[in-house]
Motif scaffolding. Structure first.
Motif, mmCIF file in Angstrom:
data_model
loop_
_atom_site.group_PDB
_atom_site.id
_atom_site.type_symbol
_atom_site.label_atom_id
_atom_site.label_comp_id
_atom_site.label_asym_id
_atom_site.label_seq_id
_atom_site.Cartn_x
_atom_site.Cartn_y
_atom_site.Cartn_z
ATOM 1 N N HIS A 286 37.990 18.146 14.790
ATOM 2 C CA HIS A 286 37.426 16.892 15.296
ATOM 3 C C HIS A 286 36.251 16.377 14.469
ATOM 4 C CE1 HIS A 286 39.938 17.610 18.621
ATOM 5 N NE2 HIS A 286 39.162 18.483 19.220
ATOM 6 N N ASP A 287 36.179 16.709 13.218
ATOM 7 C CA ASP A 287 35.069 16.191 12.430
ATOM 8 C C ASP A 287 35.643 15.269 11.354
ATOM 9 O OD1 ASP A 287 32.973 15.673 10.760
ATOM 10 O OD2 ASP A 287 32.127 17.690 10.884
ATOM 11 N N GLY A 288 35.417 13.988 11.557
ATOM 12 C CA GLY A 288 35.998 12.989 10.672
ATOM 13 C C GLY A 288 35.568 13.157 9.232
ATOM 14 N N ASN A 289 34.354 13.615 9.049
ATOM 15 C CA ASN A 289 33.846 13.853 7.704
ATOM 16 C C ASN A 289 34.729 14.848 6.966
ATOM 17 O OD1 ASN A 289 32.149 14.165 5.486
ATOM 18 N ND2 ASN A 289 30.870 15.670 6.536
ATOM 19 N N ILE A 290 35.073 15.916 7.652
ATOM 20 C CA ILE A 290 35.886 16.958 7.025
ATOM 21 C C ILE A 290 37.318 16.473 6.829
ATOM 22 C CG2 ILE A 290 36.598 19.372 7.180
ATOM 23 C CD1 ILE A 290 33.566 18.958 7.170
ATOM 24 N N THR B 273 38.337 13.510 6.356
ATOM 25 C CA THR B 273 38.353 12.604 5.209
ATOM 26 C C THR B 273 38.245 13.387 3.901
ATOM 27 O OG1 THR B 273 37.258 10.984 6.613
ATOM 28 C CG2 THR B 273 37.320 10.508 4.262
ATOM 29 N N ALA B 274 37.397 14.392 3.900
ATOM 30 C CA ALA B 274 37.224 15.195 2.680
ATOM 31 C C ALA B 274 38.555 15.827 2.273
ATOM 32 C CB ALA B 274 36.176 16.273 2.916
ATOM 33 N N ILE C 209 40.843 13.209 0.875
ATOM 34 C CA ILE C 209 40.507 12.824 -0.496
ATOM 35 C C ILE C 209 41.100 13.848 -1.468
ATOM 36 C CG2 ILE C 209 38.610 12.550 -2.153
ATOM 37 C CD1 ILE C 209 36.928 11.462 0.170
ATOM 38 N N THR D 135 46.009 11.134 13.768
ATOM 39 C CA THR D 135 44.565 11.175 13.531
ATOM 40 C C THR D 135 44.267 11.152 12.041
ATOM 41 O OG1 THR D 135 44.385 12.498 15.520
ATOM 42 C CG2 THR D 135 42.464 12.431 14.091
ATOM 43 N N ARG E 161 44.937 7.723 10.546
ATOM 44 C CA ARG E 161 43.919 6.707 10.809
ATOM 45 C C ARG E 161 42.678 6.943 9.949
ATOM 46 N NH1 ARG E 161 43.222 5.290 17.007
ATOM 47 N NH2 ARG E 161 42.505 3.350 16.106
ATOM 48 N N HIS E 162 42.362 8.208 9.733
ATOM 49 C CA HIS E 162 41.233 8.497 8.851
ATOM 50 C C HIS E 162 41.528 8.034 7.433
ATOM 51 C CE1 HIS E 162 39.701 11.051 12.089
ATOM 52 N NE2 HIS E 162 38.548 10.999 11.456
ATOM 53 N N HIS F 186 41.308 4.296 7.198
ATOM 54 C CA HIS F 186 39.906 3.876 7.227
ATOM 55 C C HIS F 186 39.217 4.169 5.903
ATOM 56 C CE1 HIS F 186 35.664 4.055 8.996
ATOM 57 N NE2 HIS F 186 36.045 2.806 8.988
ATOM 58 N N TYR F 187 39.534 5.328 5.350
ATOM 59 C CA TYR F 187 38.921 5.671 4.062
ATOM 60 C C TYR F 187 39.354 4.685 2.980
ATOM 61 C CZ TYR F 187 38.175 7.910 -0.400
ATOM 62 O OH TYR F 187 37.805 8.139 -1.690
ATOM 63 N N ASN G 45 38.194 6.801 13.543
ATOM 64 C CA ASN G 45 37.532 7.747 12.646
ATOM 65 C C ASN G 45 36.549 8.595 13.444
ATOM 66 O OD1 ASN G 45 35.730 8.957 10.717
ATOM 67 N ND2 ASN G 45 36.543 7.524 9.215
ATOM 68 N N GLN G 46 36.664 9.893 13.260
ATOM 69 C CA GLN G 46 35.855 10.798 14.077
ATOM 70 C C GLN G 46 34.629 11.314 13.340
ATOM 71 O OE1 GLN G 46 38.734 13.766 15.116
ATOM 72 N NE2 GLN G 46 39.990 12.339 16.278
ATOM 73 N N ARG G 47 34.168 10.550 12.348
ATOM 74 C CA ARG G 47 33.086 11.125 11.549
ATOM 75 C C ARG G 47 31.768 11.238 12.294
ATOM 76 N NH1 ARG G 47 32.870 6.523 6.991
ATOM 77 N NH2 ARG G 47 32.418 4.713 8.253
#
Lengths: 573, 609
Positions: free
Chosen positions: A272-276, A278-279, A282, A302, A305-306, A309-310, B196-198
């Motif tokens: 559940h961590d969008g940062n990860i 996305t990483a 990438i 999920t 969608r990330h 968005h990225y 986005n779940q960031r």
């Protein structure tokens, strides 16, 4: 047993680290062909690797070694199982810093091993605590320059990993992990993390090996830093995600097989961590071709969608369009392409671009809107050119009296209609700039046209035009005031445009609700209306009260007096 | 003084269960009402953030120029000032404007939100310097955290390693005694629109921070998927670190996803603070009153919080009550001033030294708020606003829908405020479970004709979010009810809101967050399990880590932290304050940002390049 001890003793006599190397290569056993073949494809992997590595590669390529180690592994497993079964649960849950393995053979090598492992593990707790500033951690998650030593070392490591990880995917060759469900090292990092899928037993136990900062144990044997990276970052997907969440730098280059990559992605999504997430995306974007990535993202909502968005955020419109196309999301694709017109400043180019948008797969209604957009801009360009000319040469009176504040280009349709009602009201329907033409072309509703024309003509104080807007003539030739909107609203608009009382009066009189009529008349100071209404309702009291507001000499005062003196009226009060 | 006295009465009765006695046992609600407990001191959060910033600035020793993200300026202002920065060798301050820079300093520091656009701009700056052969040191400070995607940009642009990066964990900004903001308005769009779940982990961090400073919490409740994820993220972080056992200052914690209730924030606000926000836009607890309010030729920036005694008394009041209150206040002030007539020298001296300053201060504040009220009156007593409120009211009650549609249509046709029109459309869709297909098509067409076809993507966004949709055709009602079960639930909750409002004889408190109210109504905090069962799927309730007991506990239990993920409005805060007062609870509001209808709609617009 024999093969194992032989193979190991050779190494352990010399170093601790080589042991770790070979220990980690134990998990290769389930699928040696894969590891071997990849090794063959990348011969450079082995060459720059330091002393211990060639040895492990060598033994890997030796089929007899495989066999021996396999046997050893099986023996080991059996031993452990029989011993630990009874109080397994308690044991594995309580002993925090103990390994999943217990090596209590009499054998010298084992004893030594056992000791070293114990020692190593007890320090690893310390090491883990301060690993924030541990150099070992600082591997760029995005990878070193290709071709460097550390890169190739990592390549080596990634050759080693996939086979191990593939257990989790239940490859047929794996027999060890299902039989050892409880074999998790309590210490393994994955146990810190509430994992849904536990990592296979052998795997995580040796993960605690690889987590081992061996240099604490034998500092003099410290190897070049770059080399640690591969052992220490030899984490499972779950652990990798956890490390990333803690803000630590990890290497993702090891995750090379599609299964590994997707496992990594799924673990990231579970976190559940969008940062990860996305990483990871990438990394996947870099290391997978579009078609494969897009295909894998289907059904991973999920992650998808990330990714979208990225791509939006980083402005990679082309990739995004490809993605939408691949997903069959045609409307999204069309909208995204349409949005591009906003970046075009030149009106002719913008018009041409909009023309190309007409064929895009919009929904039927949206496609009409885009068609309208194109037509509108086309007209605006014509009108603008013409009006600029007219304004410059001073041919038209209205342009002199009310110079244009801005160009009509890119204005909404209703604004264009307003403009046309303002500057081109009396033009015949044949011209592009005439209100009638705009109304017809864009199929505007009566109300839309009416409100806009009213506002424009009122602004110009063209009260006769306003009046004629309401006037309808029936077949007998009688005129009647009609409006598609409430007269109250009409009054509102007229009042805002400072219409004179005489004009307002007409419409106040048309209000049917008596109370509203009186209120409006008061608001707009339509004295005649008020006086007449009170007269008609035979309300003497109100009339008397109202009279007090005026000077004795005023016309209103006199008019009220006249009404009051009228003996024909039978006052109700 | 008196609040403490009353509270002692209660604690001595030994009511440790945190429940109110049954209503029937209360003879007069007023007389026996418990006072709300004191709030924890949140200024600590500011100090922490400031200290950390100073530490980070010192990591780049020597003189340096500081570039600050535009939307970080106000939050920064609230915890540090220019002299603080100057003390730590910040030379010049710039706003991040995505333009080439003019700085001559050889050290540049960038204080930014982790956005790709900002990072790309910094890369351009660095690469331009490189091309010009200029050598500088660069430091990027991301707040509240950096994202991998940002580092990826640095890497791609070839300046990874040329710059140093750091994180400034400025998670929470206390805006008032009881409001703490994450100042992350983008949370709403990022999570609810783009999925986005960031920021989920950020929300978890916030809980963790509050937990470690003011915890442990006794119970955590949540409604919504994001709440659940934030909760889990927090639990993970708690497990990572050791928690020292101590008495907490906060009892229960409630987490709410914004999408649980879109109706409330889509309504016009009618409490004073909300109205000020709607009209003048309160930014970071601060508002700028223009000349029309200050009745001078310049505008004035004013802090709006409980320190402002006048504001504190009117902020939660319905706007129509405010005028009367202010004029009464003015009269009192006059009397106080008049006292000095007929005083002897000594009395005047005391008056001047003790009272005058306070009176002057009050005078200043009073004239300010009277000015603001007048200005708002002018705008809001216009016929249009009345009609607007009437339409909203009808929509909420569900009657005269055709009339409402006509009103909205004319609103659009006359090209009145673009945001307002969209807000009304959303409100219509939300309250009617979507628009009839022909209405939707016609209103959308009229909207695009009035405000530009460029808004096509905006409509796609609103549809995606589910706040402006077509009613599905050809489905039976039950199937549809299933599909929009959430909304149906909302309506039930809405009824409760109304019931509650009339009970409280404060009809203007319709702006209550409906779900929360549902929870509160069932309350005693005990019937909650039932509620969570009632609301399907995404709801959870979990016990916290510790059970404090005794006197401390009863106070703690009545201190409730409510966290809104995706923002909350001042009306909702007012409602919570009101409830707290009625029931003897104290609510602490943590929100990702203060929002209102206009901000929500603006976050969803997509008509710009």
């Amino acid at each position: 047993m024999k093969g194992y001890s032989n193979g190991e003793s050779m190494l352990t006599k010399k170093l601790v680290i080589p042991f770790i190397v070979s220990a980690s290569f134990i998990y290769l056993i389930p699928s040696p062909p894969l590891a071997c073949s990849t090794a063959r494809h990348r011969p450079h992997c082995a060459s720059p690797a330091p002393t211990a590595a060639p040895r492990s590669w060598g033994s890997l390529n030796d089929p007899s070694d495989h066999l021996n180690i396999k046997n050893a592994l099986r023996d080991l497993k059996l031993q452990k199982m029989s011993r630990a079964k009874a109080d397994e649960d308690d044991y594995w849950n309580s002993s925090k810093f103990t390994l999943a393995f217990t090596f209590d053979e009499e054998d010298d090598d084992y004893t030594r091993l056992k000791e070293s492992k114990k020692a190593v593990n007890s320090i690893s707790a310390l090491a883990d605590e301060d690993d924030d500033d541990d150099d070992v951690e600082k591997v760029s998650w995005s990878g070193e320059p290709v071709g460097s030593i550390s890169w190739s070392v990592k390549e080596t490591a990634s050759k080693l990993r996939p086979a191990g990880d593939s257990r989790e995917l239940g490859f047929p060759k794996i027999s060890a992990s299902p039989s050892l469900p409880k074999n998790n090292s309590v210490y393994s990092l994955s146990s810190l993390f509430k994992a849904k899928t536990k990592v296979g037993g052998m795997l995580s136990s040796s993960d605690s090996f690889s987590d081992t900062p061996a240099r604490h144990y034998a500092p003099e044997l410290r190897k070049p830093k770059c080399e640690y990276k591969d052992y220490i970052s030899n984490w499972s997907p779950q652990e990798t995600i956890l490390k990333m969440q803690q803000g630590k730098v990890v290497s993702l280059e090891r995750f090379q097989s599609l299964q590994d990559k997707m496992l990594l992605l799924d673990k990231a999504v579970d976190g559940h961590d969008g940062n990860i997430i996305t990483a990871i995306l990438i990394y996947l974007k870099r290391s997978l071709c579009k078609e494969v990535l897009f295909r894998e993202l289907v059904g991973r909502e999920t992650a998808l969608r990330h990714y979208i968005h990225y791509l939006k955020e980083s402005g990679e419109q082309k990739v995004l369009l490809d993605l939408f196309r691949a997903l069959g999301r045609t409307e999204d694709e069309a909208l995204l392409q349409y949005k591009h017109h906003l970046t075009i400043t030149d009106e002719n180019k913008r018009r041409d671009f909009l023309k190309t948008c007409l064929g895009l797969p919009f929904s039927p209604e949206d496609s009409l809107h885009v068609q309208d957009h194109y037509t509108l801009l086309e007209r605006q360009i014509i009108i603008e050119e013409n009006d600029k000319q007219v304004e410059r040469t001073g041919q038209s009176d209205v342009f002199k009296r009310f110079p244009r504040k801005a160009s009509i280009l890119n204005m909404p349709l209703i604004t264009t209609l307003y403009y046309s009602c303002f500057y081109h009201y009396s033009e015949p329907e044949g011209t592009y700039s005439s209100p009638a033409n705009i109304r017809r072309t864009f199929k505007l509703a009566e109300k839309q046209y009416f409100l806009t024309a009213l506002a424009a003509r009122a602004k110009l104080k063209a009260w006769t035009d306003v009046d004629s807007l309401f006037t309808t003539r029936n077949w007998l030739g009688f005129t009647k005031k009609k409006s598609p909107v409430a007269f109250q609203r009409v009054l509102d608009i007229l009042h805002k445009n400072n219409a004179p009382v005489q004009v307002l009066e007409v419409y106040v009189n048309l209000l049917e609700d008596l109370e509203l009529k009186i209120n409006m008349a008061h608001k707009f100071k339509c004295h005649d209306v008020i006086i007449n209404t009170y007269r008609d309702t035979k309300d003497k009291k109100q009339l008397l009260g109202y009279q007090k507001k005026f000077d004795m000499s005023s016309a209103e005062h006199k008019k009220i007096a006249d009404v009051l003196n009228n003996s024909q009226i039978r006052w109700k009060n | 003084m008196s609040p403490h006295a009353t509270r002692r009465v209660f604690t001595s009765k030994g009511q440790t269960d945190g429940c109110s006695p049954p209503l029937s046992l209360i003879p007069m609600a007023q007389s026996i009402r418990r006072d709300s407990p004191e709030l924890p001191d949140f200024s600590l959060l500011k100090r922490l953030a400031r200290d950390q910033l100073i530490y980070l600035l010192e990591q780049l020793p020597g003189r340096k120029d500081l570039f600050i993200d535009a939307d970080l300026m106000s939050p920064l202002d609230r915890i540090a000032n220019v002299s603080t920065l100057k003390q730590h060798e910040v030379d010049k301050l710039y706003k991040v404007e995505y333009k080439p820079i003019v700085s001559t300093s050889d050290q540049l520091c960038f204080l930014i939100r982790p956005r790709l656009q900002s990072v790309k701009w910094i890369c351009d700056v660095v690469n331009a310097d490189k091309a010009a052969g200029k050598f500088r040191r660069y430091k990027l400070i991301f707040t509240p955290q950096k994202f991998y995607a940002c580092e990826n940009v640095l890497e791609e642009q070839g300046i990874f390693g040329d710059v140093t990066t750091d994180e400034w964990g400025f998670h929470l900004l206390p805006l008032d005694d009881d409001i703490i903001s994450l100042e992350l308005p983008e949370f709403f769009r990022d999570y609810f629109l783009d999925g986005n779940q960031r920021w989920v982990r950020t929300a978890g961090c916030v809980l963790h921070l509050l937990h470690s400073l003011y915890g442990p919490f006794s119970k955590v409740y949540g409604i919504g998927r994001c709440s659940k994820m934030a909760y889990e993220s927090w639990r993970e972080q708690v497990e990572e670190g050791e928690q020292k056992g101590r008495d907490g200052e906060i009892g229960s914690v409630f987490l709410f996803d914004r999408d649980v209730d879109y109706v409330t924030p889509m309504c016009s606000q009618v409490v004073y603070e909300g109205l000020v926000d709607d009209i003048f836009r309160i930014k970071c607890g601060c508002v700028e009153f223009g000349p029309e309010v200050t009745s001078s030729d310049k505008s004035l920036k004013v802090m709006l919080n409980s320190q402002d005694k006048v504001f504190n008394q009117i902020r939660n009041e319905h706007f129509s009550n405010v005028f009367g209150f202010l004029s009464q206040k003015a009269k009192n002030l006059q009397t106080a001033y008049d006292k000095r007539c007929g005083m002897d020298i000594k009395q005047i001296k005391t008056f001047v030294s003790e009272e005058l300053k306070g009176l002057k201060q009050e005078h200043r504040l009073l004239s300010l708020h009277i000015g603001a009220s007048e200005s708002m009156m002018k705008k809001k007593t216009k016929q249009e606003f009345q009609e607007l409120l009437k339409t909203e009211h009808s929509l909420l009650e569900g009657f005269d829908i055709r009339e409402c549609i006509t009103f909205i249509e004319e609103h659009i046709n006359r090209q009145c405020s673009m945001i307002e029109s969209l807000r009304l459309l959303c409100l219509l869709s939300l309250t009617e479970n979507g628009l009839l297909s022909k209405d939707y098509k016609s209103m959308k067409a009229q909207y695009l004709q009035s405000y530009g076809v460029d808004h096509l993507p905006t409509f796609a966004n609103l549809k995606q979010l589910g706040i402006l949709v077509e009613q599905p055709t050809g489905e039976t009602l039950t199937a549809m009810e299933n599909k929009v079960g959430k909304l149906v639930n909302d309506r039930a909750a809405g009824k409760l809101t109304d019931a509650f409002s009339s009970l409280a004889k404060k009809s203007h408190f319709r702006a209550l967050s409906r779900r929360l109210n549902l929870v509160l109504e069932r309350d005693g905090w005990t019937g909650l399990e039932e509620v969570t069962r009632l609301l399907n799927g995404q709801e959870f309730a979990a016990s916290g880590c510790s059970e404090a007991d005794g006197k401390a506990r009863s106070d703690t239990q009545r201190t409730i932290l409510v966290m809104f993920l995706g923002g909350c409005t001042f009306s909702e805060i007012s409602a919570l304050r009101f409830l707290g007062k009625e029931k003897g609870y104290k609510f602490i509001i943590v929100t990702t940002a203060i929002t209102n209808s206009a901000r929500l709609i603006e976050a969803l617009l997509d008509n710009r390049a």
